[in-house]
Design a protein around this motif. Structure first.
Motif, PDB file in Angstrom:
ATOM      1  N   LYS A  64      -4.658   2.999  -2.563  1.00  0.00           N
ATOM      2  CA  LYS A  64      -5.876   2.808  -1.091  1.00  0.00           C
ATOM      3  C   LYS A  64      -6.970   2.988  -1.782  1.00  0.00           C
ATOM      4  CE  LYS A  64      -3.226   5.935   1.597  1.00  0.00           C
ATOM      5  NZ  LYS A  64      -2.769   6.048   2.500  1.00  0.00           N
ATOM      6  N   GLU A  65      -7.856   2.411  -0.867  1.00  0.00           N
ATOM      7  CA  GLU A  65      -9.554   2.994  -1.315  1.00  0.00           C
ATOM      8  C   GLU A  65      -9.992   2.631  -2.272  1.00  0.00           C
ATOM      9  OE1 GLU A  65     -10.413   4.950   0.741  1.00  0.00           O
ATOM     10  OE2 GLU A  65      -8.673   6.369   1.852  1.00  0.00           O
ATOM     11  N   ASN A  66      -9.759   1.018  -1.838  1.00  0.00           N
ATOM     12  CA  ASN A  66     -10.161  -0.103  -3.649  1.00  0.00           C
ATOM     13  C   ASN A  66     -10.630  -1.268  -2.604  1.00  0.00           C
ATOM     14  OD1 ASN A  66     -10.810  -1.679  -5.275  1.00  0.00           O
ATOM     15  ND2 ASN A  66      -9.088  -0.457  -6.702  1.00  0.00           N
ATOM     16  N   LYS A  67     -11.896  -1.040  -2.620  1.00  0.00           N
ATOM     17  CA  LYS A  67     -12.682  -2.418  -1.772  1.00  0.00           C
ATOM     18  C   LYS A  67     -12.574  -3.781  -2.860  1.00  0.00           C
ATOM     19  CE  LYS A  67     -16.770  -4.110   0.424  1.00  0.00           C
ATOM     20  NZ  LYS A  67     -15.929  -5.369  -0.342  1.00  0.00           N
TER      21      LYS A  67
ATOM     22  N   ASN B 195      -9.120  -4.988  -2.396  1.00  0.00           N
ATOM     23  CA  ASN B 195      -8.630  -4.993  -0.436  1.00  0.00           C
ATOM     24  C   ASN B 195      -9.571  -6.941  -0.227  1.00  0.00           C
ATOM     25  OD1 ASN B 195      -7.415  -2.735   0.736  1.00  0.00           O
ATOM     26  ND2 ASN B 195      -9.130  -1.476   1.758  1.00  0.00           N
ATOM     27  N   ASP B 196     -10.625  -6.831  -1.020  1.00  0.00           N
ATOM     28  CA  ASP B 196     -10.783  -8.047  -0.942  1.00  0.00           C
ATOM     29  C   ASP B 196     -10.234  -8.999  -1.481  1.00  0.00           C
ATOM     30  OD1 ASP B 196     -12.827  -6.331   0.877  1.00  0.00           O
ATOM     31  OD2 ASP B 196     -14.483  -7.117  -0.347  1.00  0.00           O
TER      32      ASP B 196
ATOM     33  N   LYS C 151      -7.150 -10.388   0.542  1.00  0.00           N
ATOM     34  CA  LYS C 151      -7.136 -10.583   1.585  1.00  0.00           C
ATOM     35  C   LYS C 151      -7.274 -12.228   1.567  1.00  0.00           C
ATOM     36  CE  LYS C 151     -10.243  -7.085   4.615  1.00  0.00           C
ATOM     37  NZ  LYS C 151     -10.663  -6.689   4.638  1.00  0.00           N
TER      38      LYS C 151
ATOM     39  N   VAL D  22      -0.073  -5.948   2.807  1.00  0.00           N
ATOM     40  CA  VAL D  22       0.003  -5.435   2.161  1.00  0.00           C
ATOM     41  C   VAL D  22       0.373  -4.004   1.957  1.00  0.00           C
ATOM     42  CG1 VAL D  22      -2.491  -4.214   0.987  1.00  0.00           C
ATOM     43  CG2 VAL D  22      -2.835  -7.035   1.140  1.00  0.00           C
TER      44      VAL D  22
ATOM     45  N   TYR E 266       0.180   0.127   0.854  1.00  0.00           N
ATOM     46  CA  TYR E 266      -0.586   0.952  -0.393  1.00  0.00           C
ATOM     47  C   TYR E 266       0.634   1.588  -0.766  1.00  0.00           C
ATOM     48  CZ  TYR E 266      -5.522  -0.447   2.369  1.00  0.00           C
ATOM     49  OH  TYR E 266      -6.392  -1.092   2.211  1.00  0.00           O
TER      50      TYR E 266
ATOM     51  N   PHE F  16      -2.095  -4.968   6.582  1.00  0.00           N
ATOM     52  CA  PHE F  16      -1.930  -3.610   5.921  1.00  0.00           C
ATOM     53  C   PHE F  16      -1.525  -2.470   6.317  1.00  0.00           C
ATOM     54  CE2 PHE F  16      -5.411  -4.987   3.243  1.00  0.00           C
ATOM     55  CZ  PHE F  16      -6.003  -5.930   4.069  1.00  0.00           C
TER      56      PHE F  16
ATOM     57  N   ASN G 290      -0.391   1.764   5.593  1.00  0.00           N
ATOM     58  CA  ASN G 290      -0.834   2.868   5.344  1.00  0.00           C
ATOM     59  C   ASN G 290       0.052   3.270   4.654  1.00  0.00           C
ATOM     60  OD1 ASN G 290      -3.250   2.914   4.840  1.00  0.00           O
ATOM     61  ND2 ASN G 290      -4.397   3.875   7.029  1.00  0.00           N
TER      62      ASN G 290
ATOM     63  N   LYS H 212      -2.694   0.148   8.622  1.00  0.00           N
ATOM     64  CA  LYS H 212      -4.483   0.408   8.493  1.00  0.00           C
ATOM     65  C   LYS H 212      -5.051  -0.094   9.291  1.00  0.00           C
ATOM     66  CE  LYS H 212      -8.350  -1.070   5.558  1.00  0.00           C
ATOM     67  NZ  LYS H 212      -9.180  -2.002   5.021  1.00  0.00           N
TER      68      LYS H 212
END
Ligand code: ZN
Length: 324
Positions: free
Chosen positions: A161-164, A167-168, A171, A178, A180, A247, A249, A323
């Motif tokens: 996780k925590e990866n913009k 994530n983009d 999408k 998705v 994580y 998404f 988690n 998420k």
């Protein structure tokens, strides 16, 4: 993403100019019959500069559905970019693929020996060559996998996780899910992460199986990513995903309470309520019939399709926390 390839690309000892196509050989060792074995790396370059994308499959030799996805990208010509470079490696563990095995001939899992070593085991040498001679040239990697040993994965992307950026991209890709999940030690994904190379890991279907829904999800997601990067030729249509991706988690495997014959009765990817019937476990003699009920509410992202299970075997992978 950086854009590095407006000049000659020198990869695995071959020089490839913009606008050129070349099949390069990623050969490491012969078969035990001393027969040479080709591991083709298909490189397609546009005259127009742009990013370099690497599609890989077959890190596990039994995950044929991933191989089929990359094969379709090549067979349909989707890998001929409008700009930049596309590199396809449909079967990385060719030794496992030939032997119909997940692992290398010595039993090693290629995905647990990264970043490898030039003087280590055969798997370690393949890992080392991939990391040092292919990965440095690329800006984005999409790596295709399936579930193992009869466990069928709903099409999903996996990364920590925590990866913009991811994530983009996820999408854009538009797989239904998705998940994580932590980077596993010595995996291709972890090594690429440490090198700062974005990698989307796709999991869909199960070993020794080709499923059209999974294949289409992988091919369509790849097209969407290429379109997003301006690399998809206009002859190809790329539609938006029908549903927004979910998404996840956290998730949990629900395990078998009893040994027996097992039949799932739930649609892959569906949302189930706690206590809903998901399948049943029976004995061969018609005396025992146990209904498996959902231990919690969530999305079904993996189903065990094995007809025989033992107590404790993983049956259903169900999301526990989405998420927000
Ligand atoms: Zn795999």
């Amino acid at each position: 993403m950086t854009q590095i390839n407006d000049g000659v690309l020198t990869i695995l000892g071959e020089s490839i100019k913009p606008g050129e196509s070349k099949e390069v050989n990623f050969d490491v060792a012969n078969l035990h019959t001393s027969t040479p074995v080709n591991v083709p790396v298909i490189v397609e370059r546009s005259k127009k500069p742009g990013p370099t994308v690497l599609f890989t499959a077959g890190i596990h030799g039994d995950e044929v559905n991933g191989v089929e996805i990359v094969r379709q990208l090549i067979a349909k010509g989707i890998n001929k970019p409008k700009c930049g470079t596309i590199i396809c490696m449909p079967v990385i563990n060719i030794f496992g693929f030939i032997n119909l095995k997940r692992e290398f001939p010595d039993g090693r899992d290629l995905n647990r020996v990264f970043p490898g070593s030039p003087s280590g085991s055969l798997a370690g040498r393949v890992a080392h060559k991939l990391i040092n001679q292919v990965v440095p040239h690329v800006d984005l990697i999409i790596d295709f996998h399936t579930g193992g040993s009869g466990r069928f994965n709903a099409p999903q992307l996996r990364y920590s996780k925590e990866n913009k950026e991811l994530n983009d991209l996820a999408k854009v890709f538009g797989a239904p899910f998705v998940l994580y999940s932590k980077n596993l030690s010595k995996s291709f994904r972890t090594t690429c992460y440490k090198l700062g190379k974005p990698l989307l890991l796709f999991e869909g279907g199960k070993s020794f199986h080709i499923d059209d829904v999974v294949t289409n999800s992988g091919v369509n997601g790849s097209k969407r990513i290429l379109k997003h990067l301006g690399m998809l030729k206009t002859v190809f249509k790329s539609s938006k995903p029908k549903k927004a991706c979910v998404f996840i988690n956290e998730s949990k495997w629900q395990r078998a309470k009893y040994s027996g014959m097992f039949k799932a009765a739930v649609t892959m990817g569906s949302h189930v309520e706690k206590d809903a019937i998901l399948g049943n476990i029976t004995d061969p003699y018609g005396k025992f019939n146990y209904f498996v009920r959902a231990s919690h509410t969530g999305y079904i992202i993996n189903v065990n399709e094995s007809p025989i299970v033992y107590q404790g075997d993983a049956l259903f992978h169900i999301s526990t926390k989405l998420k927000k």
